[in-house]
Design a protein around this motif. Structure first.
Motif, PDB file in Angstrom:
ATOM      1  N   LEU A 209       7.944  14.595  -0.974  1.00  0.00           N
ATOM      2  CA  LEU A 209       8.881  15.186  -0.021  1.00  0.00           C
ATOM      3  C   LEU A 209       8.187  15.651   1.260  1.00  0.00           C
ATOM      4  O   LEU A 209       8.669  15.332   2.362  1.00  0.00           O
ATOM      5  CB  LEU A 209       9.662  16.319  -0.673  1.00  0.00           C
ATOM      6  CG  LEU A 209      10.702  15.869  -1.710  1.00  0.00           C
ATOM      7  CD1 LEU A 209      11.381  17.068  -2.344  1.00  0.00           C
ATOM      8  CD2 LEU A 209      11.734  14.980  -1.052  1.00  0.00           C
ATOM      9  N   PRO A 210       7.062  16.389   1.203  1.00  0.00           N
ATOM     10  CA  PRO A 210       6.390  16.755   2.471  1.00  0.00           C
ATOM     11  C   PRO A 210       5.890  15.527   3.245  1.00  0.00           C
ATOM     12  O   PRO A 210       5.954  15.507   4.475  1.00  0.00           O
ATOM     13  CB  PRO A 210       5.215  17.621   2.036  1.00  0.00           C
ATOM     14  CG  PRO A 210       5.594  18.139   0.699  1.00  0.00           C
ATOM     15  CD  PRO A 210       6.447  17.078   0.077  1.00  0.00           C
ATOM     16  N   LEU A 211       5.423  14.501   2.551  1.00  0.00           N
ATOM     17  CA  LEU A 211       4.964  13.295   3.228  1.00  0.00           C
ATOM     18  C   LEU A 211       6.117  12.608   3.947  1.00  0.00           C
ATOM     19  O   LEU A 211       6.015  12.258   5.125  1.00  0.00           O
ATOM     20  CB  LEU A 211       4.314  12.330   2.223  1.00  0.00           C
ATOM     21  CG  LEU A 211       3.818  11.005   2.800  1.00  0.00           C
ATOM     22  CD1 LEU A 211       2.700  11.252   3.795  1.00  0.00           C
ATOM     23  CD2 LEU A 211       3.363  10.084   1.688  1.00  0.00           C
ATOM     24  N   LEU A 212       7.223  12.428   3.243  1.00  0.00           N
ATOM     25  CA  LEU A 212       8.391  11.802   3.874  1.00  0.00           C
ATOM     26  C   LEU A 212       8.951  12.683   5.000  1.00  0.00           C
ATOM     27  O   LEU A 212       9.385  12.175   6.042  1.00  0.00           O
ATOM     28  CB  LEU A 212       9.465  11.520   2.828  1.00  0.00           C
ATOM     29  CG  LEU A 212       9.135  10.405   1.822  1.00  0.00           C
ATOM     30  CD1 LEU A 212      10.224  10.317   0.752  1.00  0.00           C
ATOM     31  CD2 LEU A 212       8.980   9.083   2.526  1.00  0.00           C
ATOM     32  N   GLY A 213       8.937  13.995   4.789  1.00  0.00           N
ATOM     33  CA  GLY A 213       9.412  14.916   5.825  1.00  0.00           C
ATOM     34  C   GLY A 213       8.558  14.850   7.084  1.00  0.00           C
ATOM     35  O   GLY A 213       9.073  14.834   8.204  1.00  0.00           O
ATOM     36  N   SER A 214       7.237  14.793   6.902  1.00  0.00           N
ATOM     37  CA  SER A 214       6.356  14.712   8.072  1.00  0.00           C
ATOM     38  C   SER A 214       6.523  13.375   8.795  1.00  0.00           C
ATOM     39  O   SER A 214       6.480  13.315  10.024  1.00  0.00           O
ATOM     40  CB  SER A 214       4.903  14.958   7.687  1.00  0.00           C
ATOM     41  OG  SER A 214       4.461  13.968   6.789  1.00  0.00           O
ATOM     42  N   MET A 215       6.745  12.314   8.046  1.00  0.00           N
ATOM     43  CA  MET A 215       6.985  11.017   8.673  1.00  0.00           C
ATOM     44  C   MET A 215       8.289  11.041   9.469  1.00  0.00           C
ATOM     45  O   MET A 215       8.348  10.509  10.593  1.00  0.00           O
ATOM     46  CB  MET A 215       7.019   9.911   7.614  1.00  0.00           C
ATOM     47  CG  MET A 215       5.654   9.608   7.015  1.00  0.00           C
ATOM     48  SD  MET A 215       5.678   8.485   5.598  1.00  0.00           S
ATOM     49  CE  MET A 215       6.560   7.093   6.208  1.00  0.00           C
ATOM     50  N   ALA A 216       9.306  11.661   8.911  1.00  0.00           N
ATOM     51  CA  ALA A 216      10.582  11.778   9.624  1.00  0.00           C
ATOM     52  C   ALA A 216      10.415  12.644  10.877  1.00  0.00           C
ATOM     53  O   ALA A 216      10.965  12.338  11.939  1.00  0.00           O
ATOM     54  CB  ALA A 216      11.650  12.356   8.702  1.00  0.00           C
ATOM     55  N   LEU A 217       9.633  13.724  10.764  1.00  0.00           N
ATOM     56  CA  LEU A 217       9.402  14.615  11.889  1.00  0.00           C
ATOM     57  C   LEU A 217       8.676  13.881  13.020  1.00  0.00           C
ATOM     58  O   LEU A 217       9.042  14.025  14.196  1.00  0.00           O
ATOM     59  CB  LEU A 217       8.600  15.840  11.444  1.00  0.00           C
ATOM     60  CG  LEU A 217       8.354  16.898  12.508  1.00  0.00           C
ATOM     61  CD1 LEU A 217       9.676  17.500  12.971  1.00  0.00           C
ATOM     62  CD2 LEU A 217       7.439  17.981  11.961  1.00  0.00           C
TER      63      LEU A 217
ATOM     64  N   PRO B 203       0.824  -1.221   0.000  1.00  0.00           N
ATOM     65  CA  PRO B 203       0.000   0.000   0.000  1.00  0.00           C
ATOM     66  C   PRO B 203       0.860   1.275   0.000  1.00  0.00           C
ATOM     67  O   PRO B 203       0.554   2.237  -0.712  1.00  0.00           O
ATOM     68  CB  PRO B 203      -0.807  -0.093   1.293  1.00  0.00           C
ATOM     69  CG  PRO B 203      -0.818  -1.537   1.653  1.00  0.00           C
ATOM     70  CD  PRO B 203       0.472  -2.088   1.126  1.00  0.00           C
ATOM     71  N   ALA B 204       1.950   1.260   0.745  1.00  0.00           N
ATOM     72  CA  ALA B 204       2.822   2.433   0.791  1.00  0.00           C
ATOM     73  C   ALA B 204       3.520   2.637  -0.562  1.00  0.00           C
ATOM     74  O   ALA B 204       3.667   3.776  -1.040  1.00  0.00           O
ATOM     75  CB  ALA B 204       3.863   2.274   1.894  1.00  0.00           C
ATOM     76  N   ILE B 205       3.933   1.544  -1.187  1.00  0.00           N
ATOM     77  CA  ILE B 205       4.582   1.633  -2.509  1.00  0.00           C
ATOM     78  C   ILE B 205       3.603   2.175  -3.542  1.00  0.00           C
ATOM     79  O   ILE B 205       3.946   3.051  -4.356  1.00  0.00           O
ATOM     80  CB  ILE B 205       5.146   0.254  -2.925  1.00  0.00           C
ATOM     81  CG1 ILE B 205       6.292  -0.153  -1.994  1.00  0.00           C
ATOM     82  CG2 ILE B 205       5.606   0.259  -4.366  1.00  0.00           C
ATOM     83  CD1 ILE B 205       6.759  -1.586  -2.164  1.00  0.00           C
ATOM     84  N   ALA B 206       2.355   1.707  -3.501  1.00  0.00           N
ATOM     85  CA  ALA B 206       1.337   2.175  -4.445  1.00  0.00           C
ATOM     86  C   ALA B 206       1.063   3.663  -4.243  1.00  0.00           C
ATOM     87  O   ALA B 206       0.933   4.424  -5.214  1.00  0.00           O
ATOM     88  CB  ALA B 206       0.056   1.365  -4.270  1.00  0.00           C
ATOM     89  N   LEU B 207       0.993   4.103  -2.979  1.00  0.00           N
ATOM     90  CA  LEU B 207       0.769   5.519  -2.696  1.00  0.00           C
ATOM     91  C   LEU B 207       1.916   6.367  -3.219  1.00  0.00           C
ATOM     92  O   LEU B 207       1.692   7.399  -3.868  1.00  0.00           O
ATOM     93  CB  LEU B 207       0.581   5.738  -1.193  1.00  0.00           C
ATOM     94  CG  LEU B 207       0.461   7.197  -0.744  1.00  0.00           C
ATOM     95  CD1 LEU B 207      -0.847   7.798  -1.240  1.00  0.00           C
ATOM     96  CD2 LEU B 207       0.543   7.299   0.762  1.00  0.00           C
ATOM     97  N   MET B 208       3.130   5.948  -2.944  1.00  0.00           N
ATOM     98  CA  MET B 208       4.300   6.724  -3.371  1.00  0.00           C
ATOM     99  C   MET B 208       4.408   6.750  -4.905  1.00  0.00           C
ATOM    100  O   MET B 208       4.881   7.730  -5.477  1.00  0.00           O
ATOM    101  CB  MET B 208       5.580   6.151  -2.766  1.00  0.00           C
ATOM    102  CG  MET B 208       5.662   6.323  -1.248  1.00  0.00           C
ATOM    103  SD  MET B 208       5.498   7.999  -0.688  1.00  0.00           S
ATOM    104  CE  MET B 208       7.135   8.571  -0.912  1.00  0.00           C
ATOM    105  N   ALA B 209       3.977   5.702  -5.570  1.00  0.00           N
ATOM    106  CA  ALA B 209       4.040   5.668  -7.037  1.00  0.00           C
ATOM    107  C   ALA B 209       3.063   6.660  -7.649  1.00  0.00           C
ATOM    108  O   ALA B 209       3.315   7.208  -8.727  1.00  0.00           O
ATOM    109  CB  ALA B 209       3.753   4.255  -7.537  1.00  0.00           C
ATOM    110  N   ARG B 210       1.940   6.897  -6.968  1.00  0.00           N
ATOM    111  CA  ARG B 210       0.938   7.827  -7.495  1.00  0.00           C
ATOM    112  C   ARG B 210       1.277   9.293  -7.234  1.00  0.00           C
ATOM    113  O   ARG B 210       0.751  10.173  -7.897  1.00  0.00           O
ATOM    114  CB  ARG B 210      -0.433   7.551  -6.857  1.00  0.00           C
ATOM    115  CG  ARG B 210      -1.127   6.386  -7.526  1.00  0.00           C
ATOM    116  CD  ARG B 210      -2.545   6.233  -7.040  1.00  0.00           C
ATOM    117  NE  ARG B 210      -2.528   5.171  -6.027  1.00  0.00           N
ATOM    118  CZ  ARG B 210      -3.285   5.112  -4.964  1.00  0.00           C
ATOM    119  NH1 ARG B 210      -4.146   6.064  -4.724  1.00  0.00           N
ATOM    120  NH2 ARG B 210      -3.207   4.105  -4.145  1.00  0.00           N
ATOM    121  N   LEU B 211       2.140   9.561  -6.232  1.00  0.00           N
ATOM    122  CA  LEU B 211       2.440  10.954  -5.877  1.00  0.00           C
ATOM    123  C   LEU B 211       3.608  11.486  -6.685  1.00  0.00           C
ATOM    124  O   LEU B 211       4.541  10.752  -7.020  1.00  0.00           O
ATOM    125  CB  LEU B 211       2.781  11.055  -4.383  1.00  0.00           C
ATOM    126  CG  LEU B 211       1.672  10.707  -3.395  1.00  0.00           C
ATOM    127  CD1 LEU B 211       2.216  10.776  -1.975  1.00  0.00           C
ATOM    128  CD2 LEU B 211       0.485  11.640  -3.538  1.00  0.00           C
TER     129      LEU B 211
END
Length: 162
Positions: A28-36, A14-22
């Motif tokens: 970058l904001p999604l990964l940044g917020s996850m890191a935060l 599911p995460a791979i499918a989401l990242m492929a669509r974005l």
């Protein structure tokens, strides 16, 4: 090994499918917020751990500050016990030393009470120690030498437990 790869892929699909669509502006904001969020969780855990360590250290320092007054009180009480025993066996020359030692024990208890945290100074245990000391001072010579010695010893033990 292949089944492990398949399980991991199915877990992250599911995460791979989401990242492929974005696109990159949303990735970058999604990964940044996850890191935060990860960093906030680690920092809050560290803060909690350090805060507990600091509180424990502060309690230990308070306990160390009480060592001297408790030790002085115990030592004076033990000396009073010895002088009382000698006096009860019949050595009247010790009566003046006993009076001085009674004053010393009473003063040591007052100093200890001042240095104790307010919740401990008003605690039932400390009030019991003071009460027993007053009884011992007043009624100590109406007891046998052995009873007097035992009463002093119990009082010393209670001070040590305090």
């Amino acid at each position: 090994m292949k089944s492990l790869n398949l399980n991991i892929r199915s877990l992250f699909s599911p995460a791979i499918a989401l990242m492929a669509r974005l696109n990159y502006t949303r990735k970058l904001p999604l990964l940044g917020s996850m890191a935060l969020v990860s960093i906030v969780l680690v920092v809050s855990g560290l803060y909690t751990s350090l805060n507990q360590t600091i509180q424990t250290s502060q309690r230990q320092l308070q306990g160390l500050a009480l060592l001297e007054p408790i030790s002085r009180t115990i030592q004076a009480m033990q000396q009073h016990r010895g002088i009382s025993a000698v006096l009860l066996i019949g050595n009247e020359a010790m009566r003046d030393r006993l009076a001085l030692k009674e004053v010393e024990v009473s003063e040591a208890l007052k100093v200890l009470e001042e240095k104790l945290p307010s919740n401990q100074a008003s605690s039932e245990n400390f009030q019991h120690i003071k009460k027993k000391w007053d009884q011992l001072r007043k009624e100590g010579f109406h007891r046998t030498a052995n009873e007097n010695f035992v009463a002093h010893t119990r009082l010393v033990e209670q001070l040590q437990l305090l």
